[in-house]
Design a protein around this motif. Structure first.
Motif, PDB file in Angstrom:
ATOM      1  N   THR A  21       0.972  -1.071  -0.022  1.00 21.79           N
ATOM      2  CA  THR A  21      -0.025   0.067  -0.093  1.00 21.79           C
ATOM      3  C   THR A  21       0.844   1.327   0.052  1.00 21.79           C
ATOM      4  OG1 THR A  21      -1.815  -1.027   1.425  1.00 21.79           O
ATOM      5  CG2 THR A  21      -1.722   1.482   1.297  1.00 21.79           C
ATOM      6  N   CYS A  22       0.292   2.146  -0.692  1.00 21.73           N
ATOM      7  CA  CYS A  22       1.161   3.597  -0.697  1.00 21.73           C
ATOM      8  C   CYS A  22       0.237   4.729  -0.598  1.00 21.73           C
ATOM      9  CB  CYS A  22       2.185   3.598  -1.991  1.00 21.73           C
ATOM     10  SG  CYS A  22       1.353   3.349  -3.514  1.00 21.73           S
ATOM     11  N   ASP A  23       0.550   5.750  -0.093  1.00 27.15           N
ATOM     12  CA  ASP A  23      -0.220   7.059  -0.008  1.00 27.15           C
ATOM     13  C   ASP A  23       0.700   8.086   0.399  1.00 27.15           C
ATOM     14  OD1 ASP A  23      -2.668   8.449  -0.189  1.00 27.15           O
ATOM     15  OD2 ASP A  23      -3.336   7.593   1.851  1.00 27.15           O
ATOM     16  N   ILE A  24       0.146   9.233   0.187  1.00 33.95           N
ATOM     17  CA  ILE A  24       0.687  10.601   0.388  1.00 33.95           C
ATOM     18  C   ILE A  24      -0.140  11.434   1.545  1.00 33.95           C
ATOM     19  CG2 ILE A  24       2.151  10.603  -1.529  1.00 33.95           C
ATOM     20  CD1 ILE A  24       0.021  12.550  -2.707  1.00 33.95           C
ATOM     21  N   VAL A  25       0.283  12.228   2.201  1.00 33.74           N
ATOM     22  CA  VAL A  25      -0.583  13.084   3.053  1.00 33.74           C
ATOM     23  C   VAL A  25       0.398  14.401   3.347  1.00 33.74           C
ATOM     24  CG1 VAL A  25       0.719  11.931   5.135  1.00 33.74           C
ATOM     25  CG2 VAL A  25      -1.473  13.019   5.350  1.00 33.74           C
ATOM     26  N   GLU A  26      -0.380  15.422   3.551  1.00 25.64           N
ATOM     27  CA  GLU A  26      -0.091  16.810   3.886  1.00 25.64           C
ATOM     28  C   GLU A  26       0.609  16.928   5.351  1.00 25.64           C
ATOM     29  OE1 GLU A  26      -1.026  21.431   2.463  1.00 25.64           O
ATOM     30  OE2 GLU A  26      -2.452  19.854   2.030  1.00 25.64           O
ATOM     31  N   ARG A  27       1.546  17.518   5.408  1.00 24.24           N
ATOM     32  CA  ARG A  27       1.722  17.712   6.849  1.00 24.24           C
ATOM     33  C   ARG A  27       1.484  18.957   7.495  1.00 24.24           C
ATOM     34  NH1 ARG A  27       6.216  14.281   7.842  1.00 24.24           N
ATOM     35  NH2 ARG A  27       6.992  15.711   9.704  1.00 24.24           N
ATOM     36  N   PRO A  28       0.863  19.149   8.742  1.00 21.76           N
ATOM     37  CA  PRO A  28       0.105  20.213   9.210  1.00 21.76           C
ATOM     38  C   PRO A  28       0.764  21.580   9.250  1.00 21.76           C
ATOM     39  CG  PRO A  28       0.713  18.673  11.107  1.00 21.76           C
ATOM     40  CD  PRO A  28       1.058  18.007   9.506  1.00 21.76           C
ATOM     41  N   HIS A  29       2.293  21.445   9.351  1.00 24.49           N
ATOM     42  CA  HIS A  29       3.085  22.670   9.505  1.00 24.49           C
ATOM     43  C   HIS A  29       3.912  22.850   7.882  1.00 24.49           C
ATOM     44  CE1 HIS A  29       2.295  23.010  13.785  1.00 24.49           C
ATOM     45  NE2 HIS A  29       2.762  21.716  13.930  1.00 24.49           N
ATOM     46  N   GLY A  30       3.461  22.320   7.132  1.00 26.31           N
ATOM     47  CA  GLY A  30       3.927  22.411   5.722  1.00 26.31           C
ATOM     48  C   GLY A  30       4.862  21.450   5.119  1.00 26.31           C
ATOM     49  N   GLY A  31       4.620  20.964   3.911  1.00 23.54           N
ATOM     50  CA  GLY A  31       5.321  19.858   3.373  1.00 23.54           C
ATOM     51  C   GLY A  31       4.150  18.593   3.154  1.00 23.54           C
ATOM     52  N   ILE A  32       4.936  17.608   2.930  1.00 23.40           N
ATOM     53  CA  ILE A  32       4.160  16.258   2.391  1.00 23.40           C
ATOM     54  C   ILE A  32       4.991  15.108   2.702  1.00 23.40           C
ATOM     55  CG2 ILE A  32       5.216  16.240  -0.065  1.00 23.40           C
ATOM     56  CD1 ILE A  32       2.416  15.705  -1.082  1.00 23.40           C
ATOM     57  N   SER A  33       4.335  14.075   2.933  1.00 22.27           N
ATOM     58  CA  SER A  33       5.025  12.788   3.286  1.00 22.27           C
ATOM     59  C   SER A  33       4.588  11.645   2.467  1.00 22.27           C
ATOM     60  CB  SER A  33       4.708  12.358   4.858  1.00 22.27           C
ATOM     61  OG  SER A  33       5.285  13.091   5.760  1.00 22.27           O
ATOM     62  N   ALA A  34       5.356  10.698   2.126  1.00 20.50           N
ATOM     63  CA  ALA A  34       4.838   9.768   1.047  1.00 20.50           C
ATOM     64  C   ALA A  34       5.038   8.379   2.086  1.00 20.50           C
ATOM     65  CB  ALA A  34       5.706   9.849  -0.290  1.00 20.50           C
ATOM     66  N   ILE A  35       4.344   7.447   1.905  1.00 21.97           N
ATOM     67  CA  ILE A  35       4.473   6.166   2.713  1.00 21.97           C
ATOM     68  C   ILE A  35       4.133   4.939   1.798  1.00 21.97           C
ATOM     69  CG2 ILE A  35       3.291   5.063   4.799  1.00 21.97           C
ATOM     70  CD1 ILE A  35       2.122   7.919   5.300  1.00 21.97           C
ATOM     71  N   ILE A  36       4.960   4.068   2.110  1.00 19.31           N
ATOM     72  CA  ILE A  36       4.909   2.563   1.449  1.00 19.31           C
ATOM     73  C   ILE A  36       4.909   1.473   2.452  1.00 19.31           C
ATOM     74  CG2 ILE A  36       5.521   3.128  -0.845  1.00 19.31           C
ATOM     75  CD1 ILE A  36       8.209   2.365  -0.307  1.00 19.31           C
ATOM     76  N   ALA A  37       4.209   0.682   2.398  1.00 19.40           N
ATOM     77  CA  ALA A  37       4.177  -0.593   3.240  1.00 19.40           C
ATOM     78  C   ALA A  37       4.011  -1.922   2.537  1.00 19.40           C
ATOM     79  CB  ALA A  37       2.878  -0.469   4.427  1.00 19.40           C
ATOM     80  N   ASP A  38       4.670  -2.961   3.090  1.00 21.89           N
ATOM     81  CA  ASP A  38       4.508  -4.078   2.305  1.00 21.89           C
ATOM     82  C   ASP A  38       4.078  -5.041   3.574  1.00 21.89           C
ATOM     83  OD1 ASP A  38       4.880  -6.440   1.156  1.00 21.89           O
ATOM     84  OD2 ASP A  38       6.907  -6.349   0.702  1.00 21.89           O
ATOM     85  N   GLY A  39       2.910  -5.423   3.556  1.00 21.63           N
ATOM     86  CA  GLY A  39       2.338  -6.609   4.258  1.00 21.63           C
ATOM     87  C   GLY A  39       3.000  -7.890   4.346  1.00 21.63           C
ATOM     88  N   GLN A  40       3.081  -8.724   5.237  1.00 23.37           N
ATOM     89  CA  GLN A  40       3.670 -10.060   5.358  1.00 23.37           C
ATOM     90  C   GLN A  40       2.833 -10.849   4.485  1.00 23.37           C
ATOM     91  OE1 GLN A  40       4.435 -11.933   9.094  1.00 23.37           O
ATOM     92  NE2 GLN A  40       3.794 -13.700   8.444  1.00 23.37           N
TER      93      GLN A  40
END
Length: 236
Positions: A21-40
């Motif tokens: 699964t992958c997603d992006i989220v805006e950071r509350p104080h400015g900026g952005i985070s991208a996340i990737i996870a690989d489930g067992q």
């Protein structure tokens, strides 16, 4: 400056649901985070794990939690809910405009690669996935945001591509060559090129779920309107 993100994802051959699964989220104080996870594992069970992990991480980041604390909190919950029997890799790549740094939180057996006009770094130290070891700690890295910076990570379906078919995994040098030949504006092209290389090794029949994440920092245009854009392709 502008932050650009490209992602590419595919499921294991003959498996309808991707365990990554992958997603992006805006950071509350400015900026952005991208996340990737690989489930067992693979399939629906793996998808439920990775999706839950990413959703929890995006919620905590949007609430203002720091990235290292996010990894620990998500780990603690997965550890408790799945009785320390289910693991998941988790990588969070953030462009934090509050600190003007790139922040990377890594619990994955795959590297995070940084390329700038001045240097290259490969973060590939051994680290445990979340969910199974009570005293898990994420590996944290923080570097100044620089125009021209590229940050690349992926899941083990990319790293192990070709191993079942040819007896050896993907050539890391080839992945680095793709990154070196492109610029921070080319995030979508880089993600797709790495994915295409891995699928070629598996004869277009992915032996595992595959995800590639690419973040680029560009100069941008100070005179143009500040417009946020998102482009998604979802096959079905």
């Amino acid at each position: 400056m502008e932050v650009k993100i490209g992602m590419a994802k595919t499921s294991k051959y003959a498996t309808e649901v991707c365990g990554d699964t992958c997603d992006i989220v805006e950071r509350p104080h400015g900026g952005i985070s991208a996340i990737i996870a690989d489930g067992q594992g693979n399939g629906l069970a793996a998808h439920h794990t990775s999706s839950w992990v990413v959703n929890k991480a995006t919620q905590l980041i949007s609430d203002g939690a720091r990235d290292g604390a996010v990894a620990r909190a998500v780990h603690d919950y997965l550890y408790a809910m799945k009785d320390k029997k289910v693991s998941c890799t988790l990588t969070v790549v953030s462009a934090d405009l509050d600190t003007e740094t790139a922040v990377i939180s890594r619990n994955s057996n795959c590297p995070v690669i940084i390329k700038t006009p001045e240097y290259e770094s490969v973060y590939d130290e051994n680290v445990e996935p979340i969910g199974v070891n009570r005293h898990m700690k994420p590996l944290m890295y923080e570097v100044p945001l620089t125009a021209g910076m590229l940050i690349v990570s992926y899941t083990d379906g990319i790293a192990h591509a070709g191993k079942k078919r040819m007896g050896h995994p993907a050539d890391f040098a080839k992945i680095m060559d793709i990154i070196r030949r492109n610029e921070a504006d080319d995030v979508a092209f880089i993600a797709k090129s790495i994915m295409d290389y891995a699928l070629e090794l598996d004869a277009d029949k992915a032996s595992d779920d595959m995800t590639v994440l690419v973040m680029g920092i560009t100069d941008g245009s100070p005179s143009s309107p500040k417009i946020e854009q998102l482009e998604v392709t979802y096959p079905y």
